[in-house]
Design a protein around this motif. Structure first.
Motif, PDB file in Angstrom:
ATOM      1  N   LEU A 104       0.817  -1.210   0.000  1.00 57.15           N
ATOM      2  CA  LEU A 104       0.000   0.000   0.000  1.00 57.15           C
ATOM      3  C   LEU A 104       0.852   1.262   0.000  1.00 57.15           C
ATOM      4  CD1 LEU A 104      -2.839   1.195   0.074  1.00 57.15           C
ATOM      5  CD2 LEU A 104      -2.814   0.982   2.573  1.00 57.15           C
ATOM      6  N   SER A 105       2.029   1.202   0.628  1.00 56.17           N
ATOM      7  CA  SER A 105       2.902   2.385   0.690  1.00 56.17           C
ATOM      8  C   SER A 105       3.357   2.843  -0.691  1.00 56.17           C
ATOM      9  CB  SER A 105       4.136   2.097   1.556  1.00 56.17           C
ATOM     10  OG  SER A 105       3.790   1.971   2.906  1.00 56.17           O
ATOM     11  N   SER A 106       3.378   1.935  -1.656  1.00 58.08           N
ATOM     12  CA  SER A 106       3.873   2.294  -2.992  1.00 58.08           C
ATOM     13  C   SER A 106       2.780   2.755  -3.936  1.00 58.08           C
ATOM     14  CB  SER A 106       4.599   1.093  -3.611  1.00 58.08           C
ATOM     15  OG  SER A 106       3.721  -0.008  -3.771  1.00 58.08           O
ATOM     16  N   LYS A 107       1.527   2.761  -3.483  1.00 55.32           N
ATOM     17  CA  LYS A 107       0.440   3.247  -4.332  1.00 55.32           C
ATOM     18  C   LYS A 107       0.633   4.741  -4.604  1.00 55.32           C
ATOM     19  CE  LYS A 107      -1.977  -0.531  -4.690  1.00 55.32           C
ATOM     20  NZ  LYS A 107      -2.087  -1.179  -6.004  1.00 55.32           N
ATOM     21  N   PRO A 108       0.403   5.195  -5.842  1.00 52.63           N
ATOM     22  CA  PRO A 108       0.601   6.608  -6.169  1.00 52.63           C
ATOM     23  C   PRO A 108      -0.188   7.551  -5.267  1.00 52.63           C
ATOM     24  CG  PRO A 108       0.251   5.334  -8.170  1.00 52.63           C
ATOM     25  CD  PRO A 108       0.007   4.408  -7.027  1.00 52.63           C
ATOM     26  N   GLN A 109      -1.411   7.145  -4.904  1.00 53.34           N
ATOM     27  CA  GLN A 109      -2.225   8.015  -4.049  1.00 53.34           C
ATOM     28  C   GLN A 109      -1.630   8.136  -2.646  1.00 53.34           C
ATOM     29  OE1 GLN A 109      -3.264   5.215  -5.551  1.00 53.34           O
ATOM     30  NE2 GLN A 109      -4.857   5.748  -7.041  1.00 53.34           N
ATOM     31  N   VAL A 110      -1.122   7.017  -2.138  1.00 53.94           N
ATOM     32  CA  VAL A 110      -0.521   7.029  -0.801  1.00 53.94           C
ATOM     33  C   VAL A 110       0.775   7.837  -0.818  1.00 53.94           C
ATOM     34  CG1 VAL A 110       0.429   5.593   1.050  1.00 53.94           C
ATOM     35  CG2 VAL A 110      -1.586   4.818  -0.224  1.00 53.94           C
ATOM     36  N   LEU A 111       1.541   7.713  -1.895  1.00 52.72           N
ATOM     37  CA  LEU A 111       2.772   8.496  -2.011  1.00 52.72           C
ATOM     38  C   LEU A 111       2.458   9.995  -2.061  1.00 52.72           C
ATOM     39  CD1 LEU A 111       4.801   6.361  -4.578  1.00 52.72           C
ATOM     40  CD2 LEU A 111       5.341   6.720  -2.158  1.00 52.72           C
ATOM     41  N   ARG A 112       1.367  10.346  -2.730  1.00 53.31           N
ATOM     42  CA  ARG A 112       1.008  11.757  -2.799  1.00 53.31           C
ATOM     43  C   ARG A 112       0.595  12.279  -1.418  1.00 53.31           C
ATOM     44  NH1 ARG A 112      -3.353  13.591  -7.181  1.00 53.31           N
ATOM     45  NH2 ARG A 112      -2.047  12.138  -8.365  1.00 53.31           N
ATOM     46  N   VAL A 113      -0.166  11.486  -0.680  1.00 53.36           N
ATOM     47  CA  VAL A 113      -0.538  11.881   0.679  1.00 53.36           C
ATOM     48  C   VAL A 113       0.720  12.020   1.530  1.00 53.36           C
ATOM     49  CG1 VAL A 113      -1.693  11.112   2.793  1.00 53.36           C
ATOM     50  CG2 VAL A 113      -2.859  10.900   0.585  1.00 53.36           C
ATOM     51  N   ARG A 114       1.626  11.063   1.406  1.00 52.65           N
ATOM     52  CA  ARG A 114       2.875  11.135   2.155  1.00 52.65           C
ATOM     53  C   ARG A 114       3.637  12.417   1.816  1.00 52.65           C
ATOM     54  NH1 ARG A 114       8.316   8.264   0.408  1.00 52.65           N
ATOM     55  NH2 ARG A 114       7.982   9.969  -1.068  1.00 52.65           N
ATOM     56  N   ASP A 115       3.666  12.762   0.528  1.00 57.19           N
ATOM     57  CA  ASP A 115       4.359  13.976   0.106  1.00 57.19           C
ATOM     58  C   ASP A 115       3.747  15.221   0.738  1.00 57.19           C
ATOM     59  OD1 ASP A 115       5.967  12.375  -1.386  1.00 57.19           O
ATOM     60  OD2 ASP A 115       5.220  13.021  -3.345  1.00 57.19           O
ATOM     61  N   TRP A 116       2.416  15.247   0.847  1.00 55.49           N
ATOM     62  CA  TRP A 116       1.753  16.389   1.494  1.00 55.49           C
ATOM     63  C   TRP A 116       2.185  16.513   2.951  1.00 55.49           C
ATOM     64  CZ3 TRP A 116      -3.831  15.119  -0.582  1.00 55.49           C
ATOM     65  CH2 TRP A 116      -3.914  15.538  -1.917  1.00 55.49           C
ATOM     66  N   TYR A 117       2.250  15.371   3.634  1.00 59.46           N
ATOM     67  CA  TYR A 117       2.644  15.401   5.048  1.00 59.46           C
ATOM     68  C   TYR A 117       4.099  15.827   5.195  1.00 59.46           C
ATOM     69  CZ  TYR A 117      -1.612  13.543   7.137  1.00 59.46           C
ATOM     70  OH  TYR A 117      -2.894  13.418   7.598  1.00 59.46           O
ATOM     71  N   ILE A 118       4.957  15.354   4.296  1.00 62.23           N
ATOM     72  CA  ILE A 118       6.360  15.751   4.352  1.00 62.23           C
ATOM     73  C   ILE A 118       6.502  17.243   4.062  1.00 62.23           C
ATOM     74  CG2 ILE A 118       8.609  15.496   3.225  1.00 62.23           C
ATOM     75  CD1 ILE A 118       7.891  12.540   2.768  1.00 62.23           C
ATOM     76  N   ALA A 119       5.773  17.738   3.061  1.00 57.07           N
ATOM     77  CA  ALA A 119       5.844  19.158   2.715  1.00 57.07           C
ATOM     78  C   ALA A 119       5.387  20.023   3.887  1.00 57.07           C
ATOM     79  CB  ALA A 119       4.995  19.441   1.478  1.00 57.07           C
ATOM     80  N   SER A 120       4.315  19.615   4.555  1.00 60.48           N
ATOM     81  CA  SER A 120       3.826  20.380   5.707  1.00 60.48           C
ATOM     82  C   SER A 120       4.823  20.317   6.860  1.00 60.48           C
ATOM     83  CB  SER A 120       2.455  19.843   6.150  1.00 60.48           C
ATOM     84  OG  SER A 120       1.504  20.011   5.122  1.00 60.48           O
ATOM     85  N   PHE A 121       5.402  19.139   7.068  1.00 58.24           N
ATOM     86  CA  PHE A 121       6.439  18.990   8.091  1.00 58.24           C
ATOM     87  C   PHE A 121       7.592  19.956   7.831  1.00 58.24           C
ATOM     88  CE2 PHE A 121      10.502  17.138   9.363  1.00 58.24           C
ATOM     89  CZ  PHE A 121      10.288  16.832  10.703  1.00 58.24           C
ATOM     90  N   GLN A 122       8.052  19.991   6.586  1.00 52.01           N
ATOM     91  CA  GLN A 122       9.174  20.869   6.243  1.00 52.01           C
ATOM     92  C   GLN A 122       8.792  22.350   6.365  1.00 52.01           C
ATOM     93  OE1 GLN A 122       9.982  18.682   2.365  1.00 52.01           O
ATOM     94  NE2 GLN A 122      12.076  19.146   2.988  1.00 52.01           N
ATOM     95  N   ASP A 123       7.588  22.692   5.930  1.00 48.96           N
ATOM     96  CA  ASP A 123       7.150  24.086   6.013  1.00 48.96           C
ATOM     97  C   ASP A 123       7.182  24.596   7.452  1.00 48.96           C
ATOM     98  OD1 ASP A 123       6.772  24.253   3.309  1.00 48.96           O
ATOM     99  OD2 ASP A 123       4.599  23.946   3.380  1.00 48.96           O
ATOM    100  N   ILE A 124       6.700  23.767   8.374  1.00 46.01           N
ATOM    101  CA  ILE A 124       6.646  24.195   9.770  1.00 46.01           C
ATOM    102  C   ILE A 124       8.045  24.210  10.381  1.00 46.01           C
ATOM    103  CG2 ILE A 124       5.756  23.635  12.075  1.00 46.01           C
ATOM    104  CD1 ILE A 124       3.299  22.433  10.680  1.00 46.01           C
ATOM    105  N   ARG A 125       8.853  23.196  10.057  1.00 48.90           N
ATOM    106  CA  ARG A 125      10.204  23.145  10.622  1.00 48.90           C
ATOM    107  C   ARG A 125      11.069  24.311  10.128  1.00 48.90           C
ATOM    108  NH1 ARG A 125      12.162  22.357  14.178  1.00 48.90           N
ATOM    109  NH2 ARG A 125      14.129  21.350  13.553  1.00 48.90           N
ATOM    110  N   ARG A 126      10.844  24.749   8.889  1.00 49.38           N
ATOM    111  CA  ARG A 126      11.635  25.847   8.342  1.00 49.38           C
ATOM    112  C   ARG A 126      11.153  27.209   8.822  1.00 49.38           C
ATOM    113  NH1 ARG A 126      11.491  23.447   2.179  1.00 49.38           N
ATOM    114  NH2 ARG A 126      13.171  21.918   2.409  1.00 49.38           N
ATOM    115  N   PHE A 127       9.960  27.241   9.392  1.00 48.37           N
ATOM    116  CA  PHE A 127       9.431  28.527   9.848  1.00 48.37           C
ATOM    117  C   PHE A 127      10.179  28.968  11.113  1.00 48.37           C
ATOM    118  CE2 PHE A 127       6.531  31.574  11.663  1.00 48.37           C
ATOM    119  CZ  PHE A 127       5.993  32.208  10.552  1.00 48.37           C
ATOM    120  N   ARG A 128      10.462  30.253  11.172  1.00 43.19           N
ATOM    121  CA  ARG A 128      11.207  30.793  12.318  1.00 43.19           C
ATOM    122  C   ARG A 128      10.433  30.583  13.621  1.00 43.19           C
ATOM    123  NH1 ARG A 128       8.724  34.635   9.339  1.00 43.19           N
ATOM    124  NH2 ARG A 128       7.368  36.179  10.387  1.00 43.19           N
TER     125      ARG A 128
END
Length: 396
Positions: A104-128
């Motif tokens: 299931l982890s390799s499904k394109p939809q799951v990868l896209r959801v994972r990417d959203w979570y990673i992007a949000s994680f990075q956005d918050i971590r990079r914020f001052r």
């Protein structure tokens, strides 16, 4: 040992297993790639670190007490808490998404959801660090963007699970994938919590509304909210069938308590919609007038209980456990009508998600959802809402 406790234990075990695989990949010397491919080692290491941190739960009462005096200091404290807490919760979910069974982890939809979570994680971590009013206002704008980014997580993940279901349908039965069901319970429960924390912070910045503290209505009438949900469910039924059974509502419309009205609306809408469909299907070709559906709101010392009763023929006793699984539905699947790039509908009929997610919404603030059925007659659904608001959110 409760099934709900098993969800929490399984989710924690998945995070530990995923953290181990994240550590292996982080130290493997991978070159940096786009997120949708392999994760850069520095991102993996950071997600690993945060996925091992403990999450901090809150209660409805805490949200009310904290938001009752929305001054600049309260906004700053809220933003500082979210700046610390959200990366931890997001990292836990990324770790789970990296370690799902059956491919299931390799499904394109799951990868896209994972990417959203990673992007949000990075956005918050990079914020001052949030120290000033300007910092807090900029951070709130970031939260609004994150809130919007994750709007289609449920239907998108549902598509990935539906594809897995189709692939495995000839090999295993619906009840032979407990790991998937337990993962989804934990994942969606966490998603409810993240969206409430972000939504509450954003709502506190909006113009004041009478009897509201952010998203929470301090004088929420379960009868009135149920009436609105019932009308919406009947509209759906009329559009599909051309008519809809009558729904009789019993309860004191003047009784109020503190709750999030949209949660009650979503849960009651799902229950009434299911009952309308069952009754309509049973009496569609009958000369007999369909019996009314009864919705009763009862006030208890501990819980507010909403009971939805129908005479739609009931569910076989052997089939009751299946109504709580995410891979089971009796409606036509919308999968056939969705393009590859379409994230999917926001209404989840046909995915089999309505009842399981409604139960999670109830359990999030200490309530529950139970279904009792008499095959050959009808079904009773009991929605319990904790009226005290002092139960801490269950964190997977």
């Amino acid at each position: 040992m409760s099934a709900f406790g098993a969800v929490t234990r399984l989710a924690r075990r998945a995070v530990k297993q995923s953290a181990s695989s994240l550590q292996e990949l982080a130290s493997s010397g991978l070159s940096k790639k786009p997120v949708s491919g392999g994760l850069p080692p520095d991102i993996r290491e950071e997600i690993l670190e945060y996925s091992l941190r403990k999450q901090t739960g809150v209660s409805l009462k805490y949200m009310l007490d904290f938001g009752s005096n929305p001054i600049e200091r309260q906004f700053l404290l809220s933003a500082q808490f979210l700046h610390r807490e959200l990366p931890v919760r997001l990292a836990h979910r990324v770790a789970e998404l990296e370690n799902l069974p059956y491919g299931l982890s390799s499904k394109p939809q799951v990868l896209r959801v994972r990417d959203w979570y990673i992007a949000s994680f990075q956005d918050i971590r990079r914020f001052r660090k949030v120290k000033t009013v300007d910092d807090e206002q900029d951070f709130t704008k970031l939260l609004e963007a994150i809130y919007g980014r994750h709007g289609n997580v449920v239907p998108l993940l549902a598509r990935g699970v539906a594809e897995l279901r189709q692939e495995l349908s000839s090999e295993v039965g619906l009840n032979e994938l407990p790991e998937i069901h337990q993962f989804l319970d934990g994942f969606y429960l966490s998603r409810i919590g993240i969206r409430i924390l972000i939504g509450q912070h954003i709502a506190l910045h909006e113009p004041p509304r009478e009897n509201y503290i952010g998203m929470v209505c301090t004088k929420c009438s379960p009868v009135k909210v149920s009436e609105h949900a019932m009308l919406d469910a009947r509209d759906v039924c009329i559009r599909q069938y051309g008519s809809a059974p009558v729904v009789d509502i019993y309860g004191d419309p003047n009784f109020t308590f503190a709750y999030i009205p949209s949660h009650i609306h979503q849960m009651v809408f799902e229950l009434v919609k299911n009952s309308l469909r069952a009754v309509q299907d049973r009496f569609e070709n009958s000369d007999v007038e369909p019996p009314p559906i009864r919705l009763v709101v009862a006030e208890g010392a501990e819980d507010i209980t909403i009971k939805v009763s129908d005479e739609g023929g009931g569910i076989p006793r052997s089939g009751l456990p299946r109504i709580w699984t995410y891979l089971y539905t009796t409606a036509d699947s919308p999968m056939e009508h969705i393009g590859e790039e379409d994230p999917g509908p926001t209404v989840l009929a046909g995915y089999g998600y309505g009842l399981p997610i409604s139960r999670l919404y109830a359990r999030y603030f200490g309530g529950d959802l139970q279904v009792i059925s008499m095959q050959g007659f009808g079904t009773d659904a009991y929605l319990h809402l904790n009226r005290l608001g002092n139960v801490q959110e269950p964190l997977p």
